[in-house]
Each structure stands twice: as structure tokens, then as C-alpha cells.
Design an enzyme around this catalytic site. Structure first.
Site, PDB file in Angstrom:
ATOM      1  N   LYS A 134       0.828  -1.209   0.000  1.00  0.00           N
ATOM      2  CA  LYS A 134       0.000   0.000   0.000  1.00  0.00           C
ATOM      3  C   LYS A 134       0.865   1.262   0.000  1.00  0.00           C
ATOM      4  O   LYS A 134       0.683   2.149  -0.815  1.00  0.00           O
ATOM      5  CB  LYS A 134      -0.920   0.041   1.243  1.00  0.00           C
ATOM      6  CG  LYS A 134      -1.874  -1.116   1.361  1.00  0.00           C
ATOM      7  CD  LYS A 134      -2.794  -0.983   2.571  1.00  0.00           C
ATOM      8  CE  LYS A 134      -2.109  -1.046   3.922  1.00  0.00           C
ATOM      9  NZ  LYS A 134      -1.451  -2.333   4.224  1.00  0.00           N
ATOM     10  N   ARG A 150     -10.379   0.581   7.866  1.00  0.00           N
ATOM     11  CA  ARG A 150      -9.958  -0.804   8.086  1.00  0.00           C
ATOM     12  C   ARG A 150     -11.068  -1.642   8.686  1.00  0.00           C
ATOM     13  O   ARG A 150     -10.896  -2.854   8.857  1.00  0.00           O
ATOM     14  CB  ARG A 150      -8.805  -0.817   9.082  1.00  0.00           C
ATOM     15  CG  ARG A 150      -7.465  -0.591   8.465  1.00  0.00           C
ATOM     16  CD  ARG A 150      -6.463  -0.457   9.592  1.00  0.00           C
ATOM     17  NE  ARG A 150      -5.335  -1.310   9.393  1.00  0.00           N
ATOM     18  CZ  ARG A 150      -4.206  -0.890   8.829  1.00  0.00           C
ATOM     19  NH1 ARG A 150      -4.062   0.332   8.391  1.00  0.00           N
ATOM     20  NH2 ARG A 150      -3.211  -1.712   8.686  1.00  0.00           N
ATOM     21  N   ARG A 191      11.743  -6.156   5.509  1.00  0.00           N
ATOM     22  CA  ARG A 191      11.685  -4.743   5.892  1.00  0.00           C
ATOM     23  C   ARG A 191      12.156  -4.552   7.338  1.00  0.00           C
ATOM     24  O   ARG A 191      12.767  -3.531   7.666  1.00  0.00           O
ATOM     25  CB  ARG A 191      10.256  -4.197   5.731  1.00  0.00           C
ATOM     26  CG  ARG A 191      10.185  -2.693   5.990  1.00  0.00           C
ATOM     27  CD  ARG A 191       8.800  -2.137   5.757  1.00  0.00           C
ATOM     28  NE  ARG A 191       7.847  -2.649   6.733  1.00  0.00           N
ATOM     29  CZ  ARG A 191       6.545  -2.434   6.678  1.00  0.00           C
ATOM     30  NH1 ARG A 191       6.036  -1.738   5.699  1.00  0.00           N
ATOM     31  NH2 ARG A 191       5.749  -2.937   7.607  1.00  0.00           N
ATOM     32  N   ARG A 197      10.818  -1.490  12.076  1.00  0.00           N
ATOM     33  CA  ARG A 197       9.504  -1.091  12.606  1.00  0.00           C
ATOM     34  C   ARG A 197       9.130  -2.020  13.748  1.00  0.00           C
ATOM     35  O   ARG A 197       9.277  -3.234  13.626  1.00  0.00           O
ATOM     36  CB  ARG A 197       8.467  -1.179  11.470  1.00  0.00           C
ATOM     37  CG  ARG A 197       7.741   0.125  11.239  1.00  0.00           C
ATOM     38  CD  ARG A 197       6.852   0.041  10.052  1.00  0.00           C
ATOM     39  NE  ARG A 197       5.579  -0.627  10.348  1.00  0.00           N
ATOM     40  CZ  ARG A 197       4.546  -0.640   9.522  1.00  0.00           C
ATOM     41  NH1 ARG A 197       4.637  -0.025   8.353  1.00  0.00           N
ATOM     42  NH2 ARG A 197       3.432  -1.240   9.861  1.00  0.00           N
ATOM     43  N   ARG A 211      -1.189  -9.268  12.834  1.00  0.00           N
ATOM     44  CA  ARG A 211      -1.737  -8.208  11.957  1.00  0.00           C
ATOM     45  C   ARG A 211      -2.491  -8.835  10.784  1.00  0.00           C
ATOM     46  O   ARG A 211      -3.546  -8.337  10.364  1.00  0.00           O
ATOM     47  CB  ARG A 211      -0.609  -7.304  11.442  1.00  0.00           C
ATOM     48  CG  ARG A 211      -0.144  -6.280  12.492  1.00  0.00           C
ATOM     49  CD  ARG A 211       1.282  -5.811  12.262  1.00  0.00           C
ATOM     50  NE  ARG A 211       1.492  -5.118  11.007  1.00  0.00           N
ATOM     51  CZ  ARG A 211       2.684  -5.048  10.383  1.00  0.00           C
ATOM     52  NH1 ARG A 211       3.749  -5.629  10.911  1.00  0.00           N
ATOM     53  NH2 ARG A 211       2.797  -4.381   9.255  1.00  0.00           N
TER      54      ARG A 211
HETATM   55  P1  AP5 Z   1       4.664  -1.529   1.974  1.00  0.00           P
HETATM   56  O1  AP5 Z   1       4.442  -0.726   0.758  1.00  0.00           O
HETATM   57  O2  AP5 Z   1       5.257  -0.897   3.157  1.00  0.00           O
HETATM   58  O3  AP5 Z   1       3.317  -2.317   2.339  1.00  0.00           O
HETATM   59  P2  AP5 Z   1       2.086  -1.833   3.180  1.00  0.00           P
HETATM   60  O4  AP5 Z   1       0.902  -2.499   2.575  1.00  0.00           O
HETATM   61  O5  AP5 Z   1       2.082  -0.366   3.303  1.00  0.00           O
HETATM   62  O6  AP5 Z   1       2.453  -2.559   4.557  1.00  0.00           O
HETATM   63  P3  AP5 Z   1       2.370  -2.006   6.037  1.00  0.00           P
HETATM   64  O7  AP5 Z   1       3.181  -2.929   6.877  1.00  0.00           O
HETATM   65  O8  AP5 Z   1       2.656  -0.569   6.097  1.00  0.00           O
HETATM   66  O9  AP5 Z   1       0.854  -2.276   6.315  1.00  0.00           O
HETATM   67  P4  AP5 Z   1       0.084  -2.237   7.625  1.00  0.00           P
HETATM   68  O10 AP5 Z   1      -1.299  -2.209   7.174  1.00  0.00           O
HETATM   69  O11 AP5 Z   1       0.463  -3.334   8.549  1.00  0.00           O
HETATM   70  O12 AP5 Z   1       0.642  -0.930   8.346  1.00  0.00           O
HETATM   71  P5  AP5 Z   1       0.041   0.483   8.637  1.00  0.00           P
HETATM   72  O13 AP5 Z   1       1.153   1.412   8.766  1.00  0.00           O
HETATM   73  O14 AP5 Z   1      -1.039   0.805   7.707  1.00  0.00           O
HETATM   74  O15 AP5 Z   1       5.553  -2.799   1.555  1.00  0.00           O
HETATM   75  C1  AP5 Z   1       6.011  -3.704   2.537  1.00  0.00           C
HETATM   76  C2  AP5 Z   1       7.466  -4.096   2.215  1.00  0.00           C
HETATM   77  O16 AP5 Z   1       7.478  -4.799   0.971  1.00  0.00           O
HETATM   78  C3  AP5 Z   1       8.395  -2.880   2.026  1.00  0.00           C
HETATM   79  O17 AP5 Z   1       9.670  -3.210   2.494  1.00  0.00           O
HETATM   80  C4  AP5 Z   1       8.430  -2.691   0.490  1.00  0.00           C
HETATM   81  O18 AP5 Z   1       9.612  -2.106   0.050  1.00  0.00           O
HETATM   82  C5  AP5 Z   1       8.257  -4.114  -0.010  1.00  0.00           C
HETATM   83  N1  AP5 Z   1       7.507  -4.192  -1.279  1.00  0.00           N
HETATM   84  C6  AP5 Z   1       6.457  -3.439  -1.670  1.00  0.00           C
HETATM   85  N2  AP5 Z   1       6.023  -3.840  -2.883  1.00  0.00           N
HETATM   86  C7  AP5 Z   1       6.808  -4.883  -3.257  1.00  0.00           C
HETATM   87  C8  AP5 Z   1       6.852  -5.722  -4.405  1.00  0.00           C
HETATM   88  N3  AP5 Z   1       5.987  -5.570  -5.429  1.00  0.00           N
HETATM   89  N4  AP5 Z   1       7.783  -6.697  -4.446  1.00  0.00           N
HETATM   90  C9  AP5 Z   1       8.663  -6.861  -3.416  1.00  0.00           C
HETATM   91  N5  AP5 Z   1       8.692  -6.094  -2.307  1.00  0.00           N
HETATM   92  C10 AP5 Z   1       7.763  -5.117  -2.231  1.00  0.00           C
HETATM   93  O19 AP5 Z   1      -0.607   0.257  10.078  1.00  0.00           O
HETATM   94  C11 AP5 Z   1       0.214  -0.047  11.178  1.00  0.00           C
HETATM   95  C12 AP5 Z   1      -0.595  -0.083  12.448  1.00  0.00           C
HETATM   96  O20 AP5 Z   1      -1.151   1.214  12.695  1.00  0.00           O
HETATM   97  C13 AP5 Z   1      -1.802  -1.025  12.479  1.00  0.00           C
HETATM   98  O21 AP5 Z   1      -1.437  -2.344  12.799  1.00  0.00           O
HETATM   99  C14 AP5 Z   1      -2.642  -0.363  13.568  1.00  0.00           C
HETATM  100  O22 AP5 Z   1      -2.119  -0.622  14.843  1.00  0.00           O
HETATM  101  C15 AP5 Z   1      -2.439   1.102  13.271  1.00  0.00           C
HETATM  102  N6  AP5 Z   1      -3.424   1.609  12.319  1.00  0.00           N
HETATM  103  C16 AP5 Z   1      -3.174   2.057  11.054  1.00  0.00           C
HETATM  104  N7  AP5 Z   1      -4.315   2.411  10.444  1.00  0.00           N
HETATM  105  C17 AP5 Z   1      -5.311   2.185  11.334  1.00  0.00           C
HETATM  106  C18 AP5 Z   1      -6.717   2.324  11.268  1.00  0.00           C
HETATM  107  N8  AP5 Z   1      -7.344   2.752  10.160  1.00  0.00           N
HETATM  108  N9  AP5 Z   1      -7.421   1.998  12.376  1.00  0.00           N
HETATM  109  C19 AP5 Z   1      -6.835   1.558  13.496  1.00  0.00           C
HETATM  110  N10 AP5 Z   1      -5.503   1.370  13.613  1.00  0.00           N
HETATM  111  C20 AP5 Z   1      -4.739   1.686  12.536  1.00  0.00           C
HETATM  112 MG    MG Z   2       2.193   0.984   4.881  1.00  0.00          MG
END
Ligand code: AP5
Ligand code: MG
Length: 204
Positions: free
Chosen positions: A23, A98, A137, A143, A154
Site C-alpha cells: 500500500k 480498516r 523490511r 519497525r 496483523r
Molecule cells: P509496503 O508498501 O510498506 O506495504 P504496506 O501495505 O504499506 O504494509 P504495512 O506494513 O505498512 O501495512 P500495515 O497495514 O500493517 O501498516 P500500517 O502502517 O497501515 O511494503 C512492505 C514491504 O514490501 C516494504 O519493504 C516494500 O519495500 C516491499 N515491497 C512493496 N512492494 C513490493 C513488491 N511488489 N515486491 C517486493 N517487495 C515489495 O498500520 C500499522 C498499524 O497502525 C496497524 O497495525 C494499527 O495498529 C495502526 N493503524 C493504522 N491504520 C489504522 C486504522 N485505520 N485503524 C486503526 N488502527 C490503525
Molecule cells: Mg504501509
């Protein structure tokens, strides 16, 4: 408001997908292509944690455990962010909503300003691939929620709480599923095509 007036306010796009689906990576490309800010709730929480704000302190325990931060914290934070000047000509939301309750909250918050979203992208990647990506990552970024047990939790939370919400968007005919496997550029090519098909790319 007519749909033409709504169009003049710029595109509103949501990007959904499991942890590690890509994402954040693709959000950067979309933000650049559409000239709109990419708003990631996870990134806002992490920035607040790094700055030691009250919001960051409230979010930390939930994030470190791989649980969702409560809606009472998350929803008003998103609403305030969407009221900022740079979000008035469209925006991309990464990682919000979410849950179905967040989806309803967003619908109502947009309706208050006579707006609606244009497109929901759901990036799908299989379980083994996301675990591998996030463990990789972890070595680079460190992280606090990228440990194997928390990654697995997660993914469970995504399956239980976010996947059912996707049906809500599918029922509105605004959901497009994107195959998130392949290189970053391959996935971006797929997304770009969809943005083009939905006439969301700037015309010039
Ligand atoms: P990346 O692009 O970082 O993937 P992502 O989908 O953004 O993964 P996240 O870990 O950020 O998702 P998440 O939903 O767990 O975290 P968030 O910050 O939203 O890619 C991942 C890795 O793969 C990177 O190293 C990248 O380089 C690599 N990559 C990407 N594309 C690739 C490809 N095609 N091939 C190979 N490698 C690739 O949320 C974190 C926490 O915040 C949640 O757990 C929760 O506690 C809180 N939170 C966030 N939003 C909410 C909400 N709406 N409500 C309540 N709590 C929330
Ligand atoms: Mg992300």
C-alpha cells in the site's frame, strides 16, 4: 452538488490491502501521478510515536501488539487530516478505513462536505509473500510491529476485520482488485491502467 462540481474537487482514492501488500509503496506512485497527498494512518501514528506526542503514546501499545488503534482516537484524527488545506483537491487514503465502522464514518465525513470517493483499490498478495516482505523490511527499517508473531497477528486482524469491509465497497461497484505480486513496477503498471480507465489521471 452536481457530479461535475464533485470532479473539480479532485480524486479521492482508497488503497486497501493486507500488511505488506505494498500500500505505502504504491501510494507514493499514485500520489505523484494524481498530484494528491497520500495519507497513511499508520504513518501518522508512527510520526506521533517518534515525536512522543499524546496521540503517539496512546497508539503505541496497540500498534506494537498489531491491534487496531481504537476508533475514538483514529476517526477524529482522520477527519482533522482531511480538513487540512492540502486535502481539498483530492487525496489518497492508505490503511483507512480498516473496519466497517470506519467505512461508515468516512462515508459520513465525506457526505458532510458533499463529497464521495472515486475508487477503491484492493491490493492482494498471498500470506507467505507478505510475511517474507515484512521480515525483510524489519531488517532495513526496524519497525516495532515487524516481528514474526506481530506480523502474523496483523494478518489475522486484517482477515477478521478488514476483509469483510471489502464487500461493502464491492457492493458499490467502486472496488478494483489489483494483483500485488510481481515487481513494484509491474504492480504500478496495473494500478496506472486502472487510474487511466477511471479517468482519474490529470488531463493535459
Ligand atoms: P509496503 O508498501 O510498506 O506495504 P504496506 O501495505 O504499506 O504494509 P504495512 O506494513 O505498512 O501495512 P500495515 O497495514 O500493517 O501498516 P500500517 O502502517 O497501515 O511494503 C512492505 C514491504 O514490501 C516494504 O519493504 C516494500 O519495500 C516491499 N515491497 C512493496 N512492494 C513490493 C513488491 N511488489 N515486491 C517486493 N517487495 C515489495 O498500520 C500499522 C498499524 O497502525 C496497524 O497495525 C494499527 O495498529 C495502526 N493503524 C493504522 N491504520 C489504522 C486504522 N485505520 N485503524 C486503526 N488502527 C490503525
Ligand atoms: Mg504501509
Amino acid at each position: 452538488m452536481t457530479s461535475q462540481e464533485a470532479d473539480q474537487q479532485g480524486p479521492i482514492v482508497l488503497i486497501l490491502g493486507a500488511p505488506g501488500a505494498g500500500k505505502g509503496t504504491q501510494a507514493k506512485n499514485i500520489s505523484k501521478a494524481l498530484s494528491i497527498p497520500a495519507i497513511s494512518t499508520g504513518a501518522i501514528f508512527r510520526q506521533n510515536m517518534a515525536d512522543g506526542t499524546e496521540l503517539g503514546n496512546r497508539a503505541k501499545a496497540y500498534m506494537d501488539a498489531g491491534e487496531f488503534v481504537p476508533d475514538a482516537v483514529t476517526n477524529p484524527m482522520v477527519k482533522a487530516r482531511l480538513e487540512a488545506p492540502d486535502a481539498q483537491n483530492g487525496f489518497l487514503l492508505d490503511g483507512y478505513p480498516r473496519t466497517i465502522d470506519q467505512a461508515y464514518y468516512l462515508r459520513d465525513a465525506l457526505a458532510e462536505t458533499g463529497r464521495d470517493f472515486d475508487l477503491v483499490l484492493e491490493v492482494s498478495v498471498d500470506f507467505d509473500e507478505v510475511v517474507e516482505r515484512l521480515l525483510k523490511r524489519a531488517e532495513v527499517e526496524g519497525r516495532s510491529d515487524d516481528t514474526e508473531p506481530v506480523i502474523r497477528h496483523r494478518l489475522e486482524v486484517y482477515h477478521e476485520q478488514t476483509e469483510p469491509m471489502v464487500t461493502y465497497y464491492a457492493d458499490q461497484d467502486k472496488l478494483v482488485q489489483i494483483d500485488g505480486l510481481g515487481t513494484v513496477d509491474e504492480v504500478w503498471d496495473r494500478i496506472y491502467k486502472v487510474l487511466d480507465e477511471h479517468n482519474l489521471l490529470p488531463q493535459n
